[in-house]
Every structure is written in C-alpha cells, then in structure tokens.
Design a protein around this motif. Structure first.
Motif, PDB file in Angstrom:
ATOM      1  N   SER A  35       0.834  -1.197   0.000  1.00  0.00           N
ATOM      2  CA  SER A  35       0.000   0.000   0.000  1.00  0.00           C
ATOM      3  C   SER A  35       0.869   1.248   0.000  1.00  0.00           C
ATOM      4  CB  SER A  35      -0.877  -0.006   1.245  1.00  0.00           C
ATOM      5  OG  SER A  35      -0.065   0.201   2.399  1.00  0.00           O
ATOM      6  N   GLU A  36       0.212   2.366  -0.208  1.00  0.00           N
ATOM      7  CA  GLU A  36       0.916   3.653  -0.144  1.00  0.00           C
ATOM      8  C   GLU A  36       1.506   3.843   1.251  1.00  0.00           C
ATOM      9  OE1 GLU A  36       2.728   6.907  -1.330  1.00  0.00           O
ATOM     10  OE2 GLU A  36       1.562   5.643  -2.690  1.00  0.00           O
ATOM     11  N   GLN A  37       0.792   3.395   2.286  1.00  0.00           N
ATOM     12  CA  GLN A  37       1.290   3.492   3.664  1.00  0.00           C
ATOM     13  C   GLN A  37       2.579   2.688   3.828  1.00  0.00           C
ATOM     14  OE1 GLN A  37      -2.016   2.196   6.151  1.00  0.00           O
ATOM     15  NE2 GLN A  37      -2.080   4.249   7.061  1.00  0.00           N
ATOM     16  N   GLU A  38       2.606   1.472   3.269  1.00  0.00           N
ATOM     17  CA  GLU A  38       3.813   0.640   3.366  1.00  0.00           C
ATOM     18  C   GLU A  38       4.986   1.317   2.677  1.00  0.00           C
ATOM     19  OE1 GLU A  38       2.286  -2.905   1.581  1.00  0.00           O
ATOM     20  OE2 GLU A  38       2.073  -3.915   3.509  1.00  0.00           O
ATOM     21  N   ARG A  39       4.747   1.814   1.462  1.00  0.00           N
ATOM     22  CA  ARG A  39       5.831   2.467   0.713  1.00  0.00           C
ATOM     23  C   ARG A  39       6.337   3.696   1.472  1.00  0.00           C
ATOM     24  NH1 ARG A  39       2.418   0.835  -3.381  1.00  0.00           N
ATOM     25  NH2 ARG A  39       1.511   2.898  -3.688  1.00  0.00           N
ATOM     26  N   ALA A  40       5.414   4.457   2.054  1.00  0.00           N
ATOM     27  CA  ALA A  40       5.820   5.641   2.806  1.00  0.00           C
ATOM     28  C   ALA A  40       6.613   5.245   4.053  1.00  0.00           C
ATOM     29  CB  ALA A  40       4.586   6.454   3.195  1.00  0.00           C
ATOM     30  N   ALA A  41       6.185   4.174   4.718  1.00  0.00           N
ATOM     31  CA  ALA A  41       6.889   3.720   5.924  1.00  0.00           C
ATOM     32  C   ALA A  41       8.285   3.205   5.577  1.00  0.00           C
ATOM     33  CB  ALA A  41       6.073   2.644   6.639  1.00  0.00           C
ATOM     34  N   VAL A  42       8.409   2.486   4.469  1.00  0.00           N
ATOM     35  CA  VAL A  42       9.722   2.006   4.029  1.00  0.00           C
ATOM     36  C   VAL A  42      10.607   3.194   3.683  1.00  0.00           C
ATOM     37  CG1 VAL A  42      10.954   0.769   2.204  1.00  0.00           C
ATOM     38  CG2 VAL A  42       8.961  -0.278   3.278  1.00  0.00           C
ATOM     39  N   LYS A  43      10.063   4.147   2.977  1.00  0.00           N
ATOM     40  CA  LYS A  43      10.833   5.336   2.598  1.00  0.00           C
ATOM     41  C   LYS A  43      11.304   6.092   3.837  1.00  0.00           C
ATOM     42  CE  LYS A  43      10.834   9.119  -0.673  1.00  0.00           C
ATOM     43  NZ  LYS A  43      10.161   9.737  -1.783  1.00  0.00           N
ATOM     44  N   GLU A  44      10.432   6.193   4.846  1.00  0.00           N
ATOM     45  CA  GLU A  44      10.797   6.850   6.105  1.00  0.00           C
ATOM     46  C   GLU A  44      11.943   6.108   6.792  1.00  0.00           C
ATOM     47  OE1 GLU A  44       8.796   7.668  10.484  1.00  0.00           O
ATOM     48  OE2 GLU A  44       7.475   7.201   8.814  1.00  0.00           O
ATOM     49  N   LEU A  45      11.841   4.802   6.831  1.00  0.00           N
ATOM     50  CA  LEU A  45      12.897   3.989   7.435  1.00  0.00           C
ATOM     51  C   LEU A  45      14.218   4.182   6.706  1.00  0.00           C
ATOM     52  CD1 LEU A  45      13.945   1.792   9.345  1.00  0.00           C
ATOM     53  CD2 LEU A  45      13.027   0.096   7.744  1.00  0.00           C
ATOM     54  N   LEU A  46      14.157   4.156   5.388  1.00  0.00           N
ATOM     55  CA  LEU A  46      15.376   4.295   4.592  1.00  0.00           C
ATOM     56  C   LEU A  46      16.024   5.658   4.793  1.00  0.00           C
ATOM     57  CD1 LEU A  46      14.070   2.559   1.383  1.00  0.00           C
ATOM     58  CD2 LEU A  46      15.451   1.595   3.228  1.00  0.00           C
ATOM     59  N   ALA A  47      15.207   6.666   4.951  1.00  0.00           N
ATOM     60  CA  ALA A  47      15.749   7.998   5.219  1.00  0.00           C
ATOM     61  C   ALA A  47      16.438   8.023   6.579  1.00  0.00           C
ATOM     62  CB  ALA A  47      14.635   9.038   5.153  1.00  0.00           C
ATOM     63  N   ALA A  48      15.836   7.382   7.570  1.00  0.00           N
ATOM     64  CA  ALA A  48      16.428   7.333   8.906  1.00  0.00           C
ATOM     65  C   ALA A  48      17.747   6.563   8.896  1.00  0.00           C
ATOM     66  CB  ALA A  48      15.449   6.683   9.887  1.00  0.00           C
ATOM     67  N   MET A  49      17.830   5.563   8.036  1.00  0.00           N
ATOM     68  CA  MET A  49      19.027   4.715   7.988  1.00  0.00           C
ATOM     69  C   MET A  49      20.113   5.229   7.057  1.00  0.00           C
ATOM     70  SD  MET A  49      17.371   0.924   8.024  1.00  0.00           S
ATOM     71  CE  MET A  49      18.976   0.158   8.010  1.00  0.00           C
ATOM     72  N   ASP A  50      19.786   6.144   6.160  1.00  0.00           N
ATOM     73  CA  ASP A  50      20.737   6.629   5.157  1.00  0.00           C
ATOM     74  C   ASP A  50      21.400   5.427   4.472  1.00  0.00           C
ATOM     75  OD1 ASP A  50      22.100   8.367   3.562  1.00  0.00           O
ATOM     76  OD2 ASP A  50      23.356   9.196   5.155  1.00  0.00           O
ATOM     77  N   VAL A  51      20.551   4.589   3.887  1.00  0.00           N
ATOM     78  CA  VAL A  51      20.958   3.299   3.339  1.00  0.00           C
ATOM     79  C   VAL A  51      22.020   3.418   2.260  1.00  0.00           C
ATOM     80  CG1 VAL A  51      20.129   1.287   2.049  1.00  0.00           C
ATOM     81  CG2 VAL A  51      18.807   2.199   3.932  1.00  0.00           C
ATOM     82  N   ARG A  52      21.858   4.345   1.355  1.00  0.00           N
ATOM     83  CA  ARG A  52      22.835   4.475   0.264  1.00  0.00           C
ATOM     84  C   ARG A  52      24.236   4.722   0.835  1.00  0.00           C
ATOM     85  NH1 ARG A  52      22.561   4.918  -5.014  1.00  0.00           N
ATOM     86  NH2 ARG A  52      20.307   5.049  -4.936  1.00  0.00           N
ATOM     87  N   LYS A  53      24.319   5.623   1.806  1.00  0.00           N
ATOM     88  CA  LYS A  53      25.611   5.925   2.430  1.00  0.00           C
ATOM     89  C   LYS A  53      26.174   4.685   3.124  1.00  0.00           C
ATOM     90  CE  LYS A  53      27.643   8.977   5.900  1.00  0.00           C
ATOM     91  NZ  LYS A  53      27.341  10.032   6.880  1.00  0.00           N
ATOM     92  N   MET A  54      25.306   3.930   3.803  1.00  0.00           N
ATOM     93  CA  MET A  54      25.755   2.729   4.501  1.00  0.00           C
ATOM     94  C   MET A  54      26.271   1.678   3.516  1.00  0.00           C
ATOM     95  SD  MET A  54      23.799   0.287   7.266  1.00  0.00           S
ATOM     96  CE  MET A  54      22.513  -0.194   6.161  1.00  0.00           C
ATOM     97  N   MET A  55      25.570   1.508   2.409  1.00  0.00           N
ATOM     98  CA  MET A  55      26.017   0.533   1.418  1.00  0.00           C
ATOM     99  C   MET A  55      27.359   0.939   0.824  1.00  0.00           C
ATOM    100  SD  MET A  55      22.534  -0.565  -0.554  1.00  0.00           S
ATOM    101  CE  MET A  55      23.356  -1.780  -1.559  1.00  0.00           C
ATOM    102  N   LEU A  56      27.502   2.197   0.495  1.00  0.00           N
ATOM    103  CA  LEU A  56      28.768   2.667  -0.075  1.00  0.00           C
ATOM    104  C   LEU A  56      29.907   2.508   0.925  1.00  0.00           C
ATOM    105  CD1 LEU A  56      27.463   5.785  -2.021  1.00  0.00           C
ATOM    106  CD2 LEU A  56      28.224   3.592  -2.988  1.00  0.00           C
ATOM    107  N   ALA A  57      29.636   2.767   2.194  1.00  0.00           N
ATOM    108  CA  ALA A  57      30.658   2.568   3.228  1.00  0.00           C
ATOM    109  C   ALA A  57      31.026   1.090   3.347  1.00  0.00           C
ATOM    110  CB  ALA A  57      30.172   3.114   4.566  1.00  0.00           C
ATOM    111  N   SER A  58      30.043   0.217   3.225  1.00  0.00           N
ATOM    112  CA  SER A  58      30.318  -1.230   3.274  1.00  0.00           C
ATOM    113  C   SER A  58      31.193  -1.646   2.103  1.00  0.00           C
ATOM    114  CB  SER A  58      29.015  -2.026   3.243  1.00  0.00           C
ATOM    115  OG  SER A  58      28.272  -1.796   4.404  1.00  0.00           O
ATOM    116  N   PHE A  59      30.914  -1.097   0.940  1.00  0.00           N
ATOM    117  CA  PHE A  59      31.714  -1.421  -0.234  1.00  0.00           C
ATOM    118  C   PHE A  59      33.150  -0.927  -0.062  1.00  0.00           C
ATOM    119  CE2 PHE A  59      27.744  -1.355  -3.166  1.00  0.00           C
ATOM    120  CZ  PHE A  59      27.358  -2.587  -2.655  1.00  0.00           C
ATOM    121  N   THR A  60      33.307   0.238   0.542  1.00  0.00           N
ATOM    122  CA  THR A  60      34.648   0.758   0.801  1.00  0.00           C
ATOM    123  C   THR A  60      35.404  -0.156   1.762  1.00  0.00           C
ATOM    124  OG1 THR A  60      33.919   3.024   0.390  1.00  0.00           O
ATOM    125  CG2 THR A  60      35.931   2.762   1.680  1.00  0.00           C
ATOM    126  N   GLU A  61      34.721  -0.614   2.792  1.00  0.00           N
ATOM    127  CA  GLU A  61      35.336  -1.565   3.727  1.00  0.00           C
ATOM    128  C   GLU A  61      35.761  -2.843   2.998  1.00  0.00           C
ATOM    129  OE1 GLU A  61      36.144  -1.477   7.008  1.00  0.00           O
ATOM    130  OE2 GLU A  61      35.386   0.555   7.323  1.00  0.00           O
TER     131      GLU A  61
END
Length: 189
Positions: A35-61
C-alpha cells in the motif's frame, strides 16, 4: 588457473552486503506490491538509515579487506595441496600475484558502479515491506533516529567487514579441504 578463479570466486562470495539493506525509493517491484502506507513507511525507514551511504561505506570496507582476504584464501588453497612440490607452490603463488591485482580491480569496479546500489536496493527493499508491518517499519525508523540507532548504523560497515573476516577464518579451512578434495577428484579422472 582454475584454482585461482575458484578462489577468487569464493573470496568474492564473502563480499556480501550487510543485512540492513533496503530499497530507497518505490522501485518497480515495490510499486507493484504494498500500500501507499507501506511504501511511505519504508521510505521513512530508509531515510532514517541513510541506506545508500551505509552501502557505499560497506563497499569501501570490502575494497580495503578484499586483497588480504583473497591472498590468504589463495595461499591456503595452494599450501593445502599435498601433491604440489615447493616449486609448484611457488609458481602458483607467483601466478596468484600476477592475477590478483586485476581480479581485485575488477571486483572493486563492480563495487563502485552506482547501478549496483540501485539494483540491490530495488531487489531487496520489497522484502522488508512484506515482512514488517507499517507500524513496525515506523518503530524501526524511530529507533534508527536515536543515538543508539545512529551508532549502530555508523558501526555497521566495519562490523560487517570484521564479521566477514571472522567468518572467513572459520570457513576457510573447511572450504580449503573441500576444494582440495574437488581438485584431487578432478585430477584422478
């Protein structure tokens, strides 16, 4: 050469991504599900986690840890071959040293490809929408905004690399034995 390729492949398999990887945007797979609620909740979580930055940092490691991991794996495979003479082992190590820089650079190029992050996020994100309720996604987002959640995110790339090294330490001897058995069976045929 087959042994080198096999070890490089095994080392690359250890180059996994931390388990806290989510999709950042409503990717096609996510758009088709939830649902739109699920997508919004996932997007909120991803913003809180800064996922892209975390993945790039993992790749650097991984880029930092990979050369030693691969060299160690190859050395162990070569030294575990009881049929190889010292000269043959030295020649095999010389081949490893020739091939390893190119293999490492190829794997590092893969890690640096921006499309890799996008593709991984698009594939993995819908899993979380299917496995967590909207309320749970919101609770997770709230947690990741806390000081402890932020500390966990900051430490995740390093902990993933260290965990991978620990896993290799435990798995490598077993894997070396299996690879040696496979090599001996192949030579017997």
């Amino acid at each position: 050469m087959k042994n080198i390729l096999l070890a490089v492949t095994c080392a690359a398999a250890f180059a996994g991504v931390p388990s806290l990887v989510f999709a950042q945007d409503a990717a096609p797979a996510a758009a088709a599900q939830g649902s739109e609620q699920e997508r919004a909740a996932v997007k909120e979580l991803l913003a809180a986690m800064d996922v892209r930055k975390m993945m790039l940092a993992s790749f650097t490691e991984m880029e930092t840890a990979l050369p030693q991991m691969m060299r160690s794996q190859m050395t162990a495979v070569i030294n575990a071959d009881p049929t190889a003479s010292d000269e043959k082992k030295q020649a095999a190590m010389a081949r490893v040293e020739q091939v390893l820089p190119g293999a490492i650079e190829a794997i590092n190029r893969m890690f640096r490809d921006p499309a890799l992050v996008d593709e991984m996020m698009a594939e993995i994100g819908p899993l979380y929408a299917r496995n967590y309720s909207v309320a749970e996604l919101k609770e997770l987002a709230a947690f990741y905004r806390t000081p402890l959640g932020q500390k966990m995110l900051a430490l995740s790339p390093r902990l993933a690399a260290e965990s991978m090294a620990a896993g290799q330490k435990i798995v490598a001897p077993r894997l070396n034995g299996l690879m040696l058995e496979v090599m001996q069976n192949a030579q017997a045929k």
